[in-house]
Design a protein around this motif. Structure first.
Motif, PDB file in Angstrom:
ATOM      1  N   UNK A   3      35.196  28.894  20.072  1.00  0.00           N
ATOM      2  CA  UNK A   3      34.774  30.292  20.094  1.00  0.00           C
ATOM      3  C   UNK A   3      35.456  31.022  21.248  1.00  0.00           C
ATOM      4  N   UNK A   4      35.892  32.241  20.982  1.00  0.00           N
ATOM      5  CA  UNK A   4      36.504  33.076  22.018  1.00  0.00           C
ATOM      6  C   UNK A   4      35.544  33.252  23.195  1.00  0.00           C
ATOM      7  N   UNK A   5      36.059  33.213  24.419  1.00  0.00           N
ATOM      8  CA  UNK A   5      35.202  33.382  25.586  1.00  0.00           C
ATOM      9  C   UNK A   5      34.773  34.821  25.855  1.00  0.00           C
ATOM     10  N   UNK A   6      35.186  35.756  25.007  1.00  0.00           N
ATOM     11  CA  UNK A   6      34.777  37.149  25.194  1.00  0.00           C
ATOM     12  C   UNK A   6      33.259  37.251  25.107  1.00  0.00           C
ATOM     13  N   UNK A   7      32.650  37.838  26.146  1.00  0.00           N
ATOM     14  CA  UNK A   7      31.196  38.021  26.141  1.00  0.00           C
ATOM     15  C   UNK A   7      30.842  39.504  26.087  1.00  0.00           C
ATOM     16  N   UNK A   8      31.773  40.313  25.606  1.00  0.00           N
ATOM     17  CA  UNK A   8      31.567  41.747  25.343  1.00  0.00           C
ATOM     18  C   UNK A   8      31.355  42.589  26.593  1.00  0.00           C
ATOM     19  N   UNK A   9      31.879  42.129  27.709  1.00  0.00           N
ATOM     20  CA  UNK A   9      31.891  42.927  28.937  1.00  0.00           C
ATOM     21  C   UNK A   9      33.365  43.052  29.307  1.00  0.00           C
ATOM     22  N   UNK A  69      27.987  30.714  21.491  1.00  0.00           N
ATOM     23  CA  UNK A  69      28.323  29.513  20.721  1.00  0.00           C
ATOM     24  C   UNK A  69      27.148  29.113  19.824  1.00  0.00           C
ATOM     25  N   UNK A  70      25.940  29.144  20.377  1.00  0.00           N
ATOM     26  CA  UNK A  70      24.760  28.671  19.649  1.00  0.00           C
ATOM     27  C   UNK A  70      24.169  29.685  18.682  1.00  0.00           C
ATOM     28  N   UNK A  71      24.408  30.987  18.914  1.00  0.00           N
ATOM     29  CA  UNK A  71      23.766  32.022  18.109  1.00  0.00           C
ATOM     30  C   UNK A  71      24.732  33.003  17.455  1.00  0.00           C
ATOM     31  N   UNK A  72      26.017  32.868  17.739  1.00  0.00           N
ATOM     32  CA  UNK A  72      27.005  33.730  17.112  1.00  0.00           C
ATOM     33  C   UNK A  72      27.116  35.119  17.705  1.00  0.00           C
ATOM     34  N   UNK A  73      26.425  35.369  18.818  1.00  0.00           N
ATOM     35  CA  UNK A  73      26.459  36.687  19.451  1.00  0.00           C
ATOM     36  C   UNK A  73      26.250  36.510  20.954  1.00  0.00           C
ATOM     37  N   UNK A  74      26.981  37.292  21.747  1.00  0.00           N
ATOM     38  CA  UNK A  74      26.812  37.196  23.201  1.00  0.00           C
ATOM     39  C   UNK A  74      25.469  37.805  23.601  1.00  0.00           C
ATOM     40  N   UNK A  75      24.981  37.441  24.757  1.00  0.00           N
ATOM     41  CA  UNK A  75      23.721  37.998  25.251  1.00  0.00           C
ATOM     42  C   UNK A  75      23.818  39.507  25.416  1.00  0.00           C
TER      43      UNK A  75
END
Length: 83
Positions: A3-9, A69-75
């Protein structure tokens, strides 16, 4: 698949050239998107990212990336949806 390490910040630190959220350079972000980029390169890049980040930034990245990784969406995106 890694999974891409992008966490939307997505904001680049002008002094380091690294993203505040994921710790990648713009070039590393570009390479992640290439079809020919290997899983080995991605794993190595994740190790590099974790060595670049420290303190609260590393803790925040690890927590959000594990959630992605576990939920398909960043926090970050999860929290936006809950507002």
């Amino acid at each position: 698949m890694i999974v891409s390490p992008c966490i939307s910040i997505c904001k680049t630190d002008p002094s380091t050239g690294y993203c505040y959220g994921c710790g990648r350079s713009n070039e590393e972000k570009r390479i992640w998107k290439l079809e020919e980029t290997t899983e080995e390169w991605k794993n190595n890049n994740l190790e590099i990212i974790r060595k670049r980040l420290s303190g609260w930034q590393l803790d925040s990245f690890n927590e959000s990336y594990d959630h992605k990784i576990n939920n398909g969406i960043s926090l970050f995106k999860k929290n936006l949806k809950n507002e």
